[in-house]
Design an enzyme around this catalytic site. Sequence first.
Site, short mmCIF file in Angstrom:
data_model
loop_
_atom_site.label_atom_id
_atom_site.label_comp_id
_atom_site.label_asym_id
_atom_site.label_seq_id
_atom_site.Cartn_x
_atom_site.Cartn_y
_atom_site.Cartn_z
N ARG A 235 0.89 -1.30 0.07
CA ARG A 235 -0.03 -0.07 0.29
C ARG A 235 0.93 1.36 -0.05
NH1 ARG A 235 -3.24 -2.73 -1.71
NH2 ARG A 235 -5.48 -3.14 -1.16
N GLU A 264 -3.44 7.21 -4.88
CA GLU A 264 -3.64 6.62 -6.18
C GLU A 264 -4.92 6.44 -6.54
OE1 GLU A 264 -3.21 1.80 -6.03
OE2 GLU A 264 -1.39 2.98 -5.49
N HIS A 296 -0.22 -0.33 -9.86
CA HIS A 296 -0.82 -1.27 -8.97
C HIS A 296 -1.45 -2.49 -9.90
CE1 HIS A 296 -3.31 -1.34 -5.10
NE2 HIS A 296 -2.84 -2.65 -5.33
#
Length: 332
Positions: A235, A264, A296
């Site tokens: 994260r 994000e 991601h």
Amino acid sequence: MSKEKVCVFSYRDFDEAEYFQKLSRELNIELIICRDGLTLENIDIVKGCRYISIITTPIDNVLMKELHDRGVKMVSTRSIGFDHINLKSAAQYNMHICHASYSTNGVADYAIMLMMMASRNMKRILQRADIQDFSLPGLQGREFPKLTIGIIGAGRIGQTVIKHLSGFGNPILVYDKYQVDEVKKHAHYVDYDELISQSDIISLHAPLNEENYHMINEHTLARMKDKVIIVNTARGGLIDSTALINAIESGKIGAAALDVVEDEFGLYYNDLKSQPLTNRHLAILRNYPNVIVTPHMAFYTDQDVHDMVYSSLKSCLLEASGEKNPWRVYPR
């Protein structure tokens, strides 16, 4: 037997649809489909559904109240992380929150790939090759098995990283509150200070919560080895972006490989090529020659997409029947 209705937001035709259609038939679930993320404008679609499935849409107090008022009993996020959901609001409105689980191989192997790419200056190698610059200065890498790797967080993914790394012969240090005998076969548990001071590569695999928010910061970076490599597939909020940028520019950090960044939400998984990038930290980080940034993607394999859809739908059925739900994160 009547079908349970589940409202699915951020439904993706190009990858999830196949699994949603197949699994909903197998589990006898009726799908209410919305291809957009949940908003106040489209929330009325949940009427008649006790359960909804989202991806990473932030669920704040306002949305939580509106869901509650429309009879929703549970929010299932098709992600391992659930920091985008306000748990205090969930408690206020007696909303159950569930997350997803999936094969650990995808994220674990992606993290190892990033470690190896960062240690071999792969971003600069590829950039130079694209312009037919085949010179050597500045591209010398580091012998991977000689690097001490520190793993922060030895849950399911962290354990898989350790297991897969064991074949390379690296010294492996681990920091986690809970020790597992299987991990001890391949790695050494140490305290946090020892890990960050002794590791050549530090890979993050911890959840994001109040306790470890910005666990990589100005003070912890100062205690790390010079030219340390930071890898984050967990994260973005685990790292203080400003401190990270300062350490890159000072030369303290030798390289970074980041599949996640702070703030994000609203950026990743959208086509923004004709828009200004609003996340300044991300805009800066993308431009360093020794920083790899990916959007991601560590989780993104065929098996993992299947598993996320399955766990999200199965979780709804377990809640409906009152059975024990291994994916429930609130209330535990």
